[in-house]
Design an enzyme around this catalytic site. Structure first.
Site, mmCIF file in Angstrom:
data_model
loop_
_atom_site.group_PDB
_atom_site.id
_atom_site.type_symbol
_atom_site.label_atom_id
_atom_site.label_comp_id
_atom_site.label_asym_id
_atom_site.label_seq_id
_atom_site.Cartn_x
_atom_site.Cartn_y
_atom_site.Cartn_z
ATOM 1 C CD GLU A 4 15.495 91.367 65.829
ATOM 2 O OE1 GLU A 4 15.939 92.466 66.182
ATOM 3 O OE2 GLU A 4 14.654 90.720 66.503
ATOM 4 C CD GLU B 218 15.972 87.457 68.823
ATOM 5 O OE1 GLU B 218 15.442 88.403 69.449
ATOM 6 O OE2 GLU B 218 16.987 87.573 68.135
HETATM 7 O O1 AHR Z 1 16.937 89.059 72.457
HETATM 8 C C1 AHR Z 1 17.307 90.397 72.593
HETATM 9 C C2 AHR Z 1 17.390 91.101 71.246
HETATM 10 O O2 AHR Z 1 16.118 91.198 70.682
HETATM 11 C C3 AHR Z 1 18.201 90.413 70.171
HETATM 12 O O3 AHR Z 1 19.545 90.703 70.253
HETATM 13 C C4 AHR Z 1 17.628 90.975 68.906
HETATM 14 O O4 AHR Z 1 17.727 90.088 67.843
HETATM 15 C C5 AHR Z 1 16.190 91.310 69.280
HETATM 16 O O5 AHR Z 1 15.851 92.577 68.894
#
Ligand code: AHR
Length: 502
Positions: free
Chosen positions: A173, A292
């Site tokens: 990210e 994610e």
């Molecule tokens: O999954 C929780 C968080 O969400 C992770 O660390 C990050 O990559 C995202 O913002």
């Protein structure tokens, strides 16, 4: 009762399904590692301190790949802290989550854990505080056979054979202002390219995931992908997507329709990849790593309290969302979306795996149990392997406050390698069952095998340590094919897995 139909054909093929779409994620965050997969004092701990009861649930879930060690955490992490003699590993402040990292579990231990879990490591390198040199070193440490500084360090640390980690993330990210070492697209594009070159020069067999936007609604979405990909296209294999949904408005109709936005997001990122491909006259196609995804909102207020009381603590109970039945339905529809886009989505990681926005929960010193969202992932991973079929669906539609023309029946279908046909389906209708007719004529003589239904009369129903089986799949009515057609009742608000075998 509503009526819907779906026509399937053995020749209507979307793509082979990459099993890595059933992946997951463990970050050094909250009780994911410490108190989650690892609890040496627990009666169920093995010789390495890993909880065997948790491992059994992870195996039941069936996750072929687990992203590690972050997440936001990785952007401030020094991998060297996490290898070698445990007693000498430093404790560090984790500035991503304002906690303390003890490094008791590191690369070697996690690698061993993935083997026990029948899974593989997907390793993220730190491109926040560090850069290409460090990314090169960790690939040399993990994957180079021997005879160099870092490969010999691995051997001295007890792993004679290379770990052979195939899949690597180029940071996490990096477009987000909250990220340690946040970068502009120009800065990140350059850093990722140089890291990618060195990593592949160390081990040409690895695959690399470059960071796309951290969300579809980011102000820089689109420009970020175009610029980063324009810079690093030749050196990488996948671009990442991240997306979390919530139902803060308490509007189930809109919440369950959010997978429509997910589909749009996937198509947009695929289009951005192809725009860069066209501009470059490239032969290679960049595919998508949805590394994610989940529902995430239940724990927000509790987290504020946890931080207020324990800032800088170890293994704090952070992001411990308790998932209800409604969440499982959206998770189901998100999985269907990945299956329908199996030609581009090759990797997907439910975020995360244990305790932290997770399908599996534990109590320190106590039991572990499966949350509601465990079941759609488990069934999709078990039966959603083979070839994704293009389902031609005829379904009633509905409008909600946020979406129009939402299909009541959400479907994905898979031709399994043994010739079986699996139909996955969510009925989004809040009150009405639906009579679904499945056209199976092109498959010859199929017989009904099973119909699993996840339903609860209360959308807020949850599983707990004391009531772990409150929301679990049950047998549905099923449907015996006649003349190539099978008609099955899918209850209002339900996740269904309907299987036909040869
Ligand atoms: O999954 C929780 C968080 O969400 C992770 O660390 C990050 O990559 C995202 O913002």
């Amino acid at each position: 009762m509503k009526k819907a139909s779906v026509k399937l054909d053995k020749d209507y093929i979307i793509s082979r399904i990459d099993p890595r779409i059933y992946g997951s994620f463990i970050e050094h965050l909250g009780r994911a590692v410490y108190g989650g997969i690892y609890e040496p004092e627990h009666p169920a701990a093995d010789e390495q301190g890993f909880r065997k009861d948790v491992l059994a649930l992870v195996k039941k879930l069936g996750v072929p790949v687990v992203r590690y060690p972050g997440g936001n955490f990785v952007s401030g992490f020094n991998w060297e802290d996490s290898v070698g003699d445990k007693a000498s590993r430093p404790k560090r402040l984790d500035l991503a989550w304002f906690t303390t990292e003890t490094n008791e579990v590191g690369l070697h231990e996690f690698y061993d854990w993935t083997k026990k879990a029948d899974s593989e490591v997907m390793y993220a390198v730190n491109l926040g505080t560090r850069g290409a040199e460090n990314a090169r070193d960790i690939v040399e440490y993990a994957n180079h056979p021997s005879g160099t500084k870092f490969s010999d360090m691995r051997i001295a640390n007890g792993k004679k054979d290379p770990l052979g980690i195939k899949l690597w993330c180029l940071g996490n990210e990096m477009d987000g202002g909250w990220q340690i070492g946040h970068k502009t697209a120009t800065e990140y594009g350059r850093t990722a390219t140089e890291a990618a070159k060195l990593m592949k020069w160390v081990d040409p067999s690895i695959e690399l995931v470059v960071c796309g936007s951290s969300g579809y609604t980011m102000r820089t979405f689109g420009d970020w992908e175009y610029e980063v990909l324009s810079e690093c296209y030749d050196h990488i294999d996948y671009v990442s997507l991240h997306r979390y949904y919530d139902n803060r408005n308490g509007d189930t109709g809109s919440f369950l329709a959010k997978s429509m936005e997910l589909e749009e997001f996937i198509h947009s990122v695929a289009a951005l990849c192809d725009a860069v491909k066209g501009k470059k006259h490239a032969k290679k196609q960049i595919n998508l790593s949805f590394d994610e995804w989940n529902v995430w909102y239940h724990s927000a207020e509790q987290d504020k309290e946890v931080w207020k009381r324990n800032k800088r603590g170890r293994a704090l109970p952070l992001l411990e969302d308790i998932y209800n039945f409604e969440d499982a339905l959206l998770v189901g529809s998100m999985l269907l979306t990945f299956l329908r886009n199996a030609d581009r989505v090759k990797i997907a990681c439910m975020a995360q795996l244990v305790n932290v926005i997770a399908p599996i929960m534990t109590r320190n010193g106590g039991g572990c149990w499966a949350q509601t969202i465990f079941y759609p992932l488990m069934e999709a991973s078990k039966y959603g392997r083979g070839t994704s079929l293009r389902a031609v669906v005829n379904t009633p539609l509905y409008d909600s406050a946020e979406f129009t023309d939402v299909p009541v029946i959400d479907i994905a279908a898979v031709l399994n390698d043994d010739g079986a046909v699996t139909v996955f389906c969510v009925n989004r209708d809040i009150t009405e069952d639906c009579e679904l007719t499945v056209d199976l004529r092109s498959f010859g003589n199929l017989r009904f095998a099973s119909h699993s239904v996840l339903h609860h009369d209360d959308i807020n129903a949850v599983n707990t340590e004391k009531s772990p089986n409150n929301v679990v799949p049950m047998s549905g009515d099923g449907a015996v094919p006649e003349g190539g057609f099978a008609t099955v009742r899918v209850p209002a608000l339900s996740w269904n897995v309907i299987r036909f075998t040869v």
